[in-house]
Scaffold this active site. Structure first.
Site, mmCIF file in Angstrom:
data_model
loop_
_atom_site.group_PDB
_atom_site.id
_atom_site.type_symbol
_atom_site.label_atom_id
_atom_site.label_comp_id
_atom_site.label_asym_id
_atom_site.label_seq_id
_atom_site.Cartn_x
_atom_site.Cartn_y
_atom_site.Cartn_z
ATOM 1 C CG HIS A 12 10.574 -7.291 3.563
ATOM 2 N ND1 HIS A 12 11.231 -6.059 2.384
ATOM 3 C CD2 HIS A 12 9.626 -6.376 3.696
ATOM 4 C CE1 HIS A 12 11.059 -4.751 2.179
ATOM 5 N NE2 HIS A 12 9.475 -5.120 3.275
ATOM 6 C CD GLU A 96 3.704 -3.702 4.446
ATOM 7 O OE1 GLU A 96 2.898 -4.133 5.646
ATOM 8 O OE2 GLU A 96 5.108 -3.544 4.991
#
Length: 199
Positions: A12, A96
């Site tokens: 990202h 994550e």
């Protein structure tokens, strides 16, 4: 015969917490303006790479971590490829690594709160579990079932921790090195034939 392109991974784009050095983990932090541009840049790079290799992006599967920063990156990336922004899948297994109680803290703040634990983590990053969080070993275990379901050429938008775990699983990067590898924003990472390459 193993395909020359296994899958593509994009981290990202930047968030304000990235810029401040805060541990994001599974907190839902949005992209900042730099991150939005990095997402578009990654899409442009992927478009050139796919064109060069004669791959039609419309024929690939796109999957992202469900967090906002990854979804926003995916939508920018798909727009750069000329594809409908929202036509992709999400998968919780791509989230994550969890930092638990340390999420939102900088490393300096974590050290002030729990100096002994931060010191312990430095000694064994792969297996260390933050309070209420998970280790890289835990993350690797979480990713294994997803890896068994991936398709050749998948385009994945995920996180730095995910990329590091995959570098160990798929490319044999030692567990003593993988947690410290820099994972770039605005670039494309390709995993193929037991190796990885940045574009």
């Amino acid at each position: 015969m193993e395909p020359p392109v296994d899958f593509f991974l994009i981290r990202h784009g930047e968030t304000d917490w990235n810029r401040q050095g805060r541990l994001q983990g599974q907190r839902d932090v949005p992209l900042n303006p730099i991150g939005l541009e990095q997402a578009s840049a990654a899409g442009r790079k992927l478009k050139k790479l796919l064109h060069k290799e004669g791959i039609d992006p419309a024929g690939l599967r796109f999957v992202a971590s469900p967090l906002r920063r990854t979804c926003d990156t995916m939508e920018r990336l798909r727009s750069a490829l000329g594809l409908p922004p929202a036509a992709y899948e999400t998968d919780d297994r791509l989230k994550e690594i969890g930092f638990g109680a340390w999420e939102g803290l900088t490393w300096s703040e974590a050290k002030a709160v729990a100096p002994a634990l931060v010191k312990e983590r430095k000694r064994a990053k792969w297996i260390f579990v933050p309070p209420g969080g998970e280790s890289y070993a835990d993350l690797a275990d979480r990713l294994m079932p997803w890896l068994g379901e991936r398709r050749p050429g998948d385009v994945v938008v995920a996180h730095g921790g995910v990329a590091r775990a995959l570098m160990h699983i798929l490319a044999g990067v030692p567990i003593t090195e993988a947690p410290d590898i820099e994972i770039f924003q605005g670039r494309v990472l390709r995993f193929a034939r037991g190796r990885f390459q940045w574009f």
